[in-house]
Design an enzyme around this catalytic site. Structure first.
Site, PDB file in Angstrom:
ATOM      1  N   THR A 144      20.974  77.834 -30.464  1.00 35.71           N
ATOM      2  CA  THR A 144      21.093  77.518 -29.037  1.00 35.71           C
ATOM      3  C   THR A 144      21.783  78.597 -28.220  1.00 35.71           C
ATOM      4  OG1 THR A 144      21.722  75.741 -27.517  1.00 35.71           O
ATOM      5  CG2 THR A 144      23.324  76.324 -29.188  1.00 35.71           C
TER       6      THR A 144
ATOM      7  N   THR B  49      18.598  74.016 -26.410  1.00 38.24           N
ATOM      8  CA  THR B  49      18.548  74.215 -27.858  1.00 38.24           C
ATOM      9  C   THR B  49      17.139  74.205 -28.482  1.00 38.24           C
ATOM     10  OG1 THR B  49      20.680  73.111 -27.912  1.00 38.24           O
ATOM     11  CG2 THR B  49      19.661  73.464 -30.000  1.00 38.24           C
TER      12      THR B  49
ATOM     13  N   GLU C 102      28.064  78.303 -23.827  1.00 30.32           N
ATOM     14  CA  GLU C 102      28.515  77.353 -24.840  1.00 30.32           C
ATOM     15  C   GLU C 102      29.876  76.725 -24.516  1.00 30.32           C
ATOM     16  OE1 GLU C 102      25.913  77.539 -27.226  1.00 30.32           O
ATOM     17  OE2 GLU C 102      26.617  75.495 -27.397  1.00 30.32           O
TER      18      GLU C 102
END
Ligand SMILES: *[C@@H]1O[C@H](CO)[C@@H](O)[C@H](O)[C@H]1NC(C)=O
Ligand SMILES: *[C@@H]1O[C@H](CO)[C@@H](O)[C@H](O)[C@H]1NC(C)=O
Ligand SMILES: *[C@@H]1O[C@H](CO)[C@@H](O)[C@H](O)[C@H]1NC(C)=O
Length: 571
Positions: free
Chosen positions: A402, A384, A423
């Protein structure tokens, strides 16, 4: 009656004079610029992960751009300078204060695609490691976010924000020092060598780039040019999108054009919580702001001051802090996408009465096992970036962005130059809480398409009654909460300057409630905490990074964390 009248006239005259004097004083204090000390700025500032990207953001502000314009330009630059942290293949959360003081949140965090690998949860890591693979890629939202916040708050033309980054991508630039440092790590070097990342980060002879090499993004330059011209449309409905989907398919992924077309940005008011004399604005779940608010509310009740970290008092202060982090860990499961849960997720975390009850459960002389805090051990992950911007007109942007872990899914799309996120591993915390039954559950219920995974990201704004403002956010995955909480506690209550507050070594309480101390943390405090029963583990990967801009007494301080070799810019 006459004397009385004279008295009245005098009185009015006198009041008038006083009022005039007050007005003059107000004018002087408002409009005559006061010298700000060296290293501070009088007007505006940007703090990104790198000097180059802070400067690009600052230049945009100086060209008449809004805080949002500056933030977008800075983020685009960061997608080249720290390509392992974020990019067009990821998502972000913006917390934006307009010049009237209204604070809103825009989340383009990635979502679960319509179809995904059926046994995805089997791949969830149980220990700290990088988890590459296209099966973890969520639907990228990055550009949908930029588009909307620019439409609402932008002053400069959209294409203008891309200019400096397109130039940089095409011409190339020396391998940035932080990336150079990462690429010397054997795990990361092997990852790059063994994946499609090598197209970007290897020389012609397939050796990983090192000091002195030039980094270039020719394909991404073309993509950004098209997006600069056509807008986010090109990505969500046009050629860039269809090229990206082809590459995703070729890599074995399941995301389709339908996923891109139907991606929805989330917008709404920030959650605002009184913290002492200040108001803290945070993004609502599934962002991690509520966890931060809980920790701050818990610690506020201990009436901290600079004395709290003197001598042995420091052990007790850190013990309380670590206990607060343990309770916060136990509440991780209540951070969920509110659109996919029927309870008001995490509302209790920002309630000061809840914090009061939890505070009473902090024992001064001992710690407890995980069940005391409701902690279900899972794994942590790191990655991130964050950008903080404060513009001249008082508008501000705190944005965390991110692709999740370092290099995300480690999948490079050759047709578009975009790196894809991983993610969906952020759902693995929930999977851990279901073990060992997790493999029998209905996966579509578990991962409804469109859901945003829970996050630690907490781009925040803090405003005091006196008009001071702090724009702050952290990166480092699971370490974000620790990084932000310790910076804010150090600065607000323990008497440290913003720079010292951010630089101070942290203690990280991991997902198993073990303590990990950053190098430089004082030994006697570590020993003191061990004596209270805390379990300590060695650890070397401190990716906690905080970038903040603060306006205090009308001078602006901007700090980019040295852990990522960052530097802020302003004027
Ligand atoms: C690979 O290429 C780079 C620069 O192009 C050079 O510095 C390096 O020595 C080469 N390595 C090998 C093993 O040939
Ligand atoms: C903090 O201060 C408040 C108000 O002065 C007091 O009621 C409370 O007991 C104090 N708490 C601690 C832990 O010292
Ligand atoms: C944790 O502590 C509680 C009470 O102190 C105890 O009942 C429980 O057995 C402990 N659990 C473990 C796993 O040690």
């Amino acid at each position: 009656m006459a004397p009385c009248k004279t008295w009245q006239v005098r009185c009015v005259l006198c009041a008038g004079l006083l009022l005039a004097a007050a007005l003059i004083w107000l004018c002087i204090s408002l409009f005559v610029p006061r010298e700000c000390a060296r290293g501070h700025f009088a007007h505006a500032a940007v703090s990104a992960d790198s000097l180059r990207c802070s400067e690009i953001g600052r230049d945009i502000l100086q060209q008449g751009g809004s805080a949002v314009d500056g933030a977008i330009a800075s983020l685009l630059c960061t997608s080249l300078v720290n390509p392992q942290s974020m990019g067009l293949g990821g998502g972000s959360i913006f917390t934006i204060r307009d010049k009237t003081g209204k604070v809103r949140v825009f989340s383009s965090r990635e979502t679960v695609p319509l179809s995904f690998k059926p046994d995805l949860l089997n791949d969830c890591p149980t220990t700290f490691k990088l988890v590459p693979g296209i099966q973890w890629t969520g639907v990228p939202g990055e550009l949908r976010g930029y588009e909307e916040v620019h439409r609402r708050y932008g002053k400069l033309p959209w294409a203008k924000l891309f200019e400096p980054t397109i130039k940089l991508a095409r011409e190339g630039f020396p391998l940035p020092p932080f990336l150079e440092h990462l690429l010397t790590n054997p795990i990361i070097r092997d990852l790059v060598k063994g994946s499609s990342l090598c197209e970007l980060f290897c020389n012609n002879n397939k050796t990983v780039l090192s000091k002195g090499d030039t980094l270039k993004f020719p394909k991404l330059a073309e993509t950004m040019e098209i997006v600069a011209e056509q807008g986010a449309f090109a990505f969500y409905k046009g050629k860039i999108g269809s090229d990206l989907i082809e590459d995703i398919k070729a890599a074995g992924g399941t995301i389709t054009m339908e996923d891109l077309r139907t991606f929805r940005l989330r917008m709404g008011d920030a959650w605002t919580i009184p913290i002492g004399d200040s108001l803290l604005h945070i993004p609502p779940p599934p962002a991690g702001g509520a966890t931060l608010a809980l920790i701050l509310n818990l610690m506020k009740g201990f009436n901290l001051s600079a004395k709290s970290i003197e001598g042995d008092q420091k052990i007790q202060t850190y013990h309380r802090y670590v206990e607060a982090l343990k309770f916060a860990n136990g509440q991780k499961g209540s951070i969920k996408d509110p659109q996919y849960t029927d309870t008001t997720t995490a509302a209790h975390l920002i309630d000061s009465h809840y914090a009061d009850r939890i505070r009473e459960r902090i024992s001064p002389d001992r710690t407890h096992n995980n069940s005391y805090y409701n902690v279900k051990p899972s794994s942590d992950h790191y990655g991130t970036t964050h950008v903080s911007v404060l513009a001249e007109d008082g508008s501000a942007v705190s944005v965390t962005s991110t692709i999740n872990q370092i290099f995300g899914a480690s999948v490079y799309s050759p047709r578009t130059g975009i790196l894809l996120n991983n993610e969906l591993i952020d759902f693995c915390g929930r999977a851990a809480s279901l073990r060992p039954v997790s493999f029998q559950i209905n996966l579509v219920e578990f991962f409804p398409p469109g859901e945003q995974p829970p996050s630690s990201m907490a781009p925040a704004l803090l405003e005091s009654k006196s008009g001071d403002i702090i724009v702050i956010g952290g990166s480092g995955g699971s370490m974000i909460t620790t990084a932000m909480a310790s910076s804010l506690i150090n600065h607000l209550w323990l008497g440290k300057s913003l720079g010292d507050a951010i630089a101070a070594p942290v203690v990280f309480v991991d997902a198993k409630n073990n303590l990990k101390f950053e190098p430089g943390f004082e030994g006697y405090v570590i020993d003191g905490l061990k004596a209270l029963g805390h379990k300590v583990e060695d650890f070397e990967y401190f990716f906690n990074v905080v970038n903040a801009v603060a306006k205090e007494n009308r001078c602006i301080t901007a700090v980019s964390d040295r852990r990522k070799m960052g530097q802020a810019a302003g004027y």
